[in-house]
Design a protein around this motif. Structure first.
Motif: not given
Length: 149
Positions: A58-62
């Motif tokens: 998720g942090v890479l999507i953000v």
């Protein structure tokens, strides 16, 4: 306005393997953008997240959304050398469906507040027209010379 990978590389601070925006299909400076991130099984984080069941963190999507936002923010020429826009706040991000290798992220970022020190965006990430993640990001500026001190 649209941008290809070469044009994006001239405008964004990040570089491969951490450059997460590969194509911009629409860009209205200081307002909004739509961009593409192709998710490949060859990306190194899939080796450990999760073995046998790869899911994009998720942090890479953000981060992908944040990089697209950085293209929307209209920088003053006098700020380019001594200031840096950084992510200040992640608010209400929801990861509705997992992102897996082979997916193409269709990211739309829309400026919700701006001017002064803070710039805010609403972000929506879709795969094949279906929402996979959404939330808000806020950026601020810091002096480049404050880093590492």
């Amino acid at each position: 306005m649209s941008m290809n990978i070469y044009e994006i590389s001239q405008k964004i601070a990040q570089r491969p393997p951490f450059q997460m925006v590969e194509k911009v299909t629409e860009l209205v400076l200081n307002e909004s953008a739509t961009g593409i991130k192709n998710v490949s099984v060859n990306e190194p984080y899939f080796m450990g997240h999760f073995p046998g069941t790869p899911i994009m963190p998720g942090v890479l999507i953000v981060e992908s959304c944040a990089q697209l936002c950085s293209l929307v923010i209209e920088k003053k020429p006098e700020d380019l050398d001594d200031k840096l826009y950084v992510l200040l706040k992640i608010d209400g991000f929801k990861f509705v469906k997992p992102v897996i290798p082979g997916d193409q992220l269709e990211m739309t970022v829309t400026k919700t507040k701006g001017g002064g020190v803070l710039v805010g965006f609403n972000c929506v990430v879709k795969v094949n027209g279906v929402v996979h993640a959404k939330g808000d990001l806020t950026f601020t500026t810091i002096p480049k010379d404050s880093l590492g001190k």
